[in-house]
Structure formats: C-alpha cells, structure tokens
Design a protein around this motif. Sequence first.
Motif: not given
Length: 433
Positions: A296-297, A381-382, A424-425, A430-432
């Motif tokens: 991701x990214x 955090x999320x 969890x993945x 999403x955070x990435x």
Amino acid sequence: MSIPRRSLRTFLITAKDAIRTAVDNSQKITFVIGNESADLDSLTCSILYAYLRSSCPPPHAFTPLFVPVANIPASGIQLRPELLALLPHADIEEKHLITLDDIPELSSIKSRLRPENTKWILVDHNALQGTLGSIYSERVGGVIDHHDEENKVSADTADEPRIIEKAGSCTSLVTEYCRGAWDAISDTKLSSGAAHAQGDEAVGDGAVRTLWDAQVAQLGLASILIDTSNLQSKEKTTGHDVTAAEYLEAKIMACTQVAGGFDRTKFYKEIDTAKKNIGGLKLQDILRKDYKQWTEGGLKLGISSVVKSLNFLQEKAQAEANGRSTADAFYSAVREFADEQELDMYAIMTTSTSPEGNFQRELLLWAFTADTVATAQKFETNATGELGLESWHGSDGRSHDEDSEKDWRKVWRQRSVQHSRKRVAPLLREAMS
Ligand SMILES: [Mn+2]
C-alpha cells in the motif's frame, strides 16, 4: 463437452497432466486458485470448485477442465499438518496436489504459459497478488470470496460467478454455488468402465458414486468446521455455513462405507488437533505457514497468523537459539523473517486457549521504517477501540533500535476476539494509505 465422472484422485492426476499439455501445445487452460496463505479453506474450495465444475462445465466455458492450484510452492504442504491429516479422508496424497511449482512461469521450467491462453477463477480472495498477479491479473474471470471487496475483478464475469459475501468459510459459498452441478453428476450413471476401474467388481455404480461424493464432501466439510469452530462460533458461523455443512454431511452419510464410522465432532477434533500440532515445525516455518502480504502506498505489510500464543513462539525461539534470552531470540527470529520478505511493517496475530478455556488473541506489530512508525501509531489510534487492544507483555510501544529512532513495535492482547486477519488487515492497510 463435459469431463466424465471420476474420483478426486483421478481428477487431480488428469488436471496436473493438463498443465503440461497446455504448455507443450500452447493450449488454453483454466485455473482455480485460493489465496497465498493457502489455509485449509483456500485449498479445499479451489479443489471443490474445480472438481465439480469440470464434471459439469457451463456451455461457453473457456475450457471444460478447471485445474485447482494451491497458491504455495510444493514445499509448503508439509507445513500444513491439518491438510496432511485431511487428505486420506479424500483418498488423495500430497503428490496429487497442484502447486505453484507446477506453473511454468513460477518455476524453473523454461516453457511459457501465455496469459491469453489462461483464465483464472479466484476463490477465497478477490485480487491476484504477487508474481502471479503481475502476469495474469488481466485474465481473472470469476470469483467466489468472503473477504472485503478489492474491486479488482471486473463486474462482468459472464458464465463464471462473481460472488463476494460474508460467510465463515469460503468453502460454504463454493458448495452452495456448485450444488446444482453436484446433484446433477450424482444422478448420472457411470460408464461400466469407470465403475470397474475402482477395482472392486462387487461395488455397483451407485456405491462408487456415493463413495466419491463422500470423499469430496469430507474435504469441504473440514474447512467449514475449522473456520466456524464446528459451527459453534456465533461470530463466524453464517447461514451459508450451516446449510453447506448439512448438505455435505448428507453426502457423507449417504455412503454406507463412510457413514458408519463418521461423527462430525470427532472429525472436527481430528483436523483441529492436527492444525494445532505445530510443535515440530521451525519458528520460521510457523511464521511462513499462514502468511499474507500487501503493498500500500509503496510500503510492504506482512501478517502471519499463528495458532499458538506468543509465549509458545518465544520458547520455541529460545530453544532454537540455545541460550540467548527469550525475548532477544524471539525478536531476532521475527526480524529475520520480516527482512527475508523485505517488509516495512510486520504483524503476528496469535490465537490460543486460556487455562480457563477461553479463546484469546494477541497482536504484535513491528514497524521498521520511519514511514511505517507513523502508520503503526495511526493504526493504534484508529483500531484500539474496535479491536479492544490492551498493552501486553509489558510492551509500551517505544523504539527498540538503539542506534536510531527508526523502528517501533508493540504487543497487545486483542479483546475483541471475533476480529481475525480479515478485519485486522484492512485496518492496517487503511492506516498505510
Ligand atoms: Mn477463507
């Protein structure tokens, strides 16, 4: 044209031969492939789909034969004791399974399997990853899955399904989809030659068919039971699983040879015990056994699922390292695995049973680069609320690299135990992004 009815064993031998023939003669070929963790669900639903669909292919099928491929090299099969325990129930052996080693582009075989000559049906995932994905993504033409939609498979899959639905096991969705085909072939009489080939002249057509059905049904039922804790997990079990399990169990009980000694709970316990019996595996193999990765990214994330606690892994690491302290040995082994996969961020999710008999989960997250440290903290955090994350093993989430502030790792107890890697993945990805 449909392929004549045959046992699963004969079908797999034919299917493996078909790859060779397709390569040698530049012929078309259709693959059915599960995800790269190659867990029991992926393995069984690809075989079920290929076997049943080949016996009763749709009129405009790309090819009448569907070849099931396990999304791992052949060496990965030994790491799956639950699969090894299940194979005899289906009267097949390790050598019959088709793996990535049988796909020319991914092995040392020099010949070519041109993308335009291939069609790919994805089961238990909906985006073709890795090397396969880079070569054959455009050739995906059907999917049955129970993970989040990745929007990678085109909306129109013509004669093949495009089913992405919530279910405990993808094998349940495949069973449901293939019921019509299965019922049709169960009602079809065998040629006398096929019945004869079973080697028992006293066994009539009907008996051979019900035995073959019962073998395939056990393969499917095992995954549904493993994925739903014998249909007892309220969080995981859906109507699809209950209905499919009933259907498969009826196929098993219709075969007098198998029915007498069959008990669903006993069968579940046999496969589940085999699955947890990983004590003989090396730590690196335990991490490799049920592993998935994503990019991701521009950052690479890997997640291993393990059926034992972190304490078990730490003890294993220490035993393998002769003498180094438990934590040191464990974290250097984890780091070694992550480096080998060239990961920017790595997570280990464990499942285990507490002394009181409660199902429990732990999560270890390690960010190796400046970019992913921020990502990991954003994830914390999320996701803390939804996953019920609590600091664990005295872990406080500080940097552990003394030379720099680059890496960060933390261990949590995950109180919301209903959330597997399936949830969890996406949270990590999403955070990435
Ligand atoms: Mn699955």
